[in-house]
Design a protein around this motif. Structure first.
Motif, PDB file in Angstrom:
ATOM      1  N   ALA A  92     -10.721 -34.551   6.582  1.00 28.89           N
ATOM      2  CA  ALA A  92     -10.170 -34.898   7.893  1.00 28.89           C
ATOM      3  C   ALA A  92     -11.284 -34.894   8.927  1.00 28.89           C
ATOM      4  CB  ALA A  92      -9.082 -33.894   8.273  1.00 28.89           C
ATOM      5  N   ILE A 133      -4.744 -37.774   2.587  1.00 26.88           N
ATOM      6  CA  ILE A 133      -5.663 -38.628   3.351  1.00 26.88           C
ATOM      7  C   ILE A 133      -6.201 -39.754   2.471  1.00 26.88           C
ATOM      8  CG2 ILE A 133      -7.885 -38.669   4.547  1.00 26.88           C
ATOM      9  CD1 ILE A 133      -7.298 -35.857   5.534  1.00 26.88           C
ATOM     10  N   TRP A 138      -5.584 -40.964   7.649  1.00 26.78           N
ATOM     11  CA  TRP A 138      -5.437 -39.788   8.505  1.00 26.78           C
ATOM     12  C   TRP A 138      -4.200 -39.862   9.400  1.00 26.78           C
ATOM     13  CZ3 TRP A 138      -5.734 -35.049   9.078  1.00 26.78           C
ATOM     14  CH2 TRP A 138      -5.737 -34.432  10.323  1.00 26.78           C
ATOM     15  N   THR A 141      -1.086 -39.104   7.523  1.00 31.52           N
ATOM     16  CA  THR A 141      -1.080 -37.677   7.179  1.00 31.52           C
ATOM     17  C   THR A 141      -0.597 -36.848   8.363  1.00 31.52           C
ATOM     18  OG1 THR A 141      -2.895 -38.012   5.622  1.00 31.52           O
ATOM     19  CG2 THR A 141      -2.489 -35.762   6.364  1.00 31.52           C
TER      20      THR A 141
END
Length: 576
Positions: A92, A133, A138, A141
């Motif tokens: 991330a 991810i 992202w 997520t």
């Protein structure tokens, strides 16, 4: 009108117990204060929870400045490098870890049911988030995190907090160990100066190649961090007041700036405000999206509840409200996902540091989130100076620490080693959800097998005397074992049947009675007793197989209940 009541109490004295009376003042009957207390007590009884003492829930400002403020600073120093490292390990944006630390500290700290638990991004969710991810990106997520928070709130409102603790602890321990092994396998490649991969098989097979081409600077930086963390427990007490992870990261950053200025650093794009972003919905694959939501919600809930229970054991006098904790964790995950943060759960490392630092109330957790925010707004750019190998060394140590030898010894002692190994293997080589399901399935099968297989033994004590013991839960599933053991006894022998069962169903009881009648019909003798303390002269005497004169036999044709009554009468008469 106030009432004065004397409550009798017992005190010990050299001459025996002595009764004293303690006056207790009560408010007027019918007063609103008494009614409020009664209503509160009834609510606490219904929830089966003990209310924390006022010192732990309504501390004065002086107590907050004296205890919670210093503790919050310690937790802040622990959380800062861990949040960055977990974000990097999850794939991330690095600042997403700081966002989750801020939201977890303030929101979960204010709304949760465990006053001393500290929440934030946790290593237990690293593998899950990395997979999400890689599959969705992202922004999606973040949407999964928001939906998982909604599901957690529903869990709490449905009062499912204690139900989540029904999962076998050995499966949870093995799950965390599998996560730790996965993190260590991934980050060891970063420490060597290479690139990591999500597949454990690839990380294992590619390790020899990365070892042969390792970058000396990265290995030195990561090794320095590992050495500091491992030896930190032996540092002088004044130095140990500084959290080990912070000291290791600062030392490695300074060393890299002096001796390895070209070593890879943490990539940051913009400030903390630039890292804030809204979640996005997936384009199809809604089934996989729903599985991700359920997985994050379940794992985050279980880890938070287990951490809350562990914190309760560290600090006697408080007891967490697990349902409220689920609501607080859900609200924190909704807020974190909505602004671009990692999923949040209760973190045992930060919580234990909070308790050890002397925290008294939830103000410590909330202040720790505030300190992360105050640091991240103007100084987030300093994270660009941290070498990636330093965070890799930190994560390797964290991963190894998740594999605890005490849990392995416990699994071996309790017969759950197969559950532990299967769960760890499934988490490492398949994925977290499949590994946990495999462990739970095997745990359930082992439980059924243990229930279905009562311990039945038939051993000779003399030439024509046998002792048969039946222990555990005896059901119709135990009939084959009963048949094998009882039919091995020769006809015409004298048998003592010793029962020590927690439950016996009709089928097993009927089979045992039928065998006793058949054995006595062929010239044998059966005496049935219940396993007790072994005191001679009682129905539980263990020496019945030796025909001690004080024991009472069960005559043929009598029921066990009638004979036990007769034994009680005989023993009572003998005592007169």
């Amino acid at each position: 009108m106030n009432w004065r009541i004397e409550v009798p109490t017992l005190t010990a004295s050299p001459l025996g117990r002595r009764t004293s009376r303690t006056p207790v003042s009560m408010p007027p009957l019918g007063g609103s204060a008494l009614q409020t207390d009664l209503r509160q007590d009834s609510q606490d009884d219904r929830s089966s929870e003990v209310r924390p003492s006022p010192l732990l829930t309504k501390a004065s400002a002086s107590n907050i400045f004296r205890y919670d403020l210093p503790a919050s600073l310690v937790v802040f120093l622990v959380a800062l490098p861990l949040s960055l490292g977990i974000a990097i390990a999850s794939g991330a944006p690095p600042l997403a870890g700081l966002i989750a630390a801020v939201v977890g500290g303030i929101v979960a700290g204010a709304l949760g049911g465990s006053p001393l638990q500290v929440s934030g991004p946790a290593a237990g969710l690293t593998v899950i988030v990395a997979g999400l991810i890689a599959e969705f990106g992202w922004k999606v997520t973040c949407a999964i995190t928001v939906c998982a928070g909604v599901l957690q709130i529903l869990f709490g409102l449905s009062r499912m907090g204690r139900a989540a603790l029904a999962i076998s602890p050995m499966v949870v321990h093995a799950m965390l160990a599998g996560i730790g092994i996965t993190i260590a396998l991934q980050q060891i490649h970063v420490l060597l100066g290479g690139e990591t991969h999500s597949s454990a098989w690839y990380n294992i097979t590619a390790l020899p190649a990365h070892l042969s081409s390792a970058d000396a600077a990265s290995v030195a930086i990561g090794g320095l961090v590992i050495a500091i963390l491992v030896t930190w427990r032996w540092a002088p007490a004044p130095i140990r007041r500084i959290p080990g992870p912070l000291a290791a990261i600062v030392a490695a950053t300074v060393a890299a700036a002096l001796f390895a200025p070209t070593a890879p650093r943490i990539p940051l794009d913009g400030s903390l405000m630039d890292a804030l972003q809204l979640p996005g919905l997936p384009e199809g694959r809604w089934g996989a999206f729903a599985v991700g939501v359920l997985t994050v919600a379940l794992i985050a809930s279980v880890e938070s509840l287990l951490t809350a229970v562990a914190v309760d054991r560290m600090k006697p006098g408080i007891r967490s409200n697990l349902n409220r904790e689920l609501v607080g964790q859900g609200a924190a995950n909704m807020a974190s996902g909505a602004v671009g943060g990692l999923p949040i759960t209760g973190v045992i490392v930060r919580s234990s540091a909070n308790v050890a630092a002397g925290a008294r109330t939830r103000a410590s957790a909330m202040l720790h989130g505030l300190w992360v925010l105050v640091f991240a707004l103007p100084f987030a750019g300093l994270a660009k100076q941290i070498p990636t190998a330093a965070l890799a060394g930190l994560l390797v140590v964290i991963g190894v620490q998740l594999v605890k030898l005490t849990h392995i010894r416990t699994a071996r002692r309790t017969g759950d080693l197969a559950v532990y190994i299967l769960t760890v293997g499934g988490v490492v080589f398949l994925n977290l959800l499949e590994g946990v399901l495999l462990g739970l399935g095997l745990s359930i099968l082992l439980t059924i097998w243990r229930v279905a297989n009562a311990k039945v033994t038939a051993t000779p004590t003399r030439a024509d005397e046998w002792l048969v013991t039946i222990e555990g839960v005896c059901t119709f599933l135990s009939l084959p074992r009963l048949h094998q053991s009882l039919n091995a006894i020769p006809t015409g022998s004298r048998v003592t049947l010793q029962m020590s069962v927690t439950f016996i169903d009709y089928a097993s009881r009927e089979y045992i009675d039928a065998w006793c009648r058949q054995h006595e019909a062929t010239g044998g003798l059966v005496s049935e007793i219940e396993k007790d303390t072994g005191t001679p002269g009682t129905p539980g005497c263990h020496s019945c197989a030796q025909r001690c004169p004080s024991c009472v036999e069960i005559p043929s044709g009598r029921t066990l209940k009638e004979t036990n009554n007769e034994v009680k009468i005989v023993n009572h008469m003998s005592s007169l």
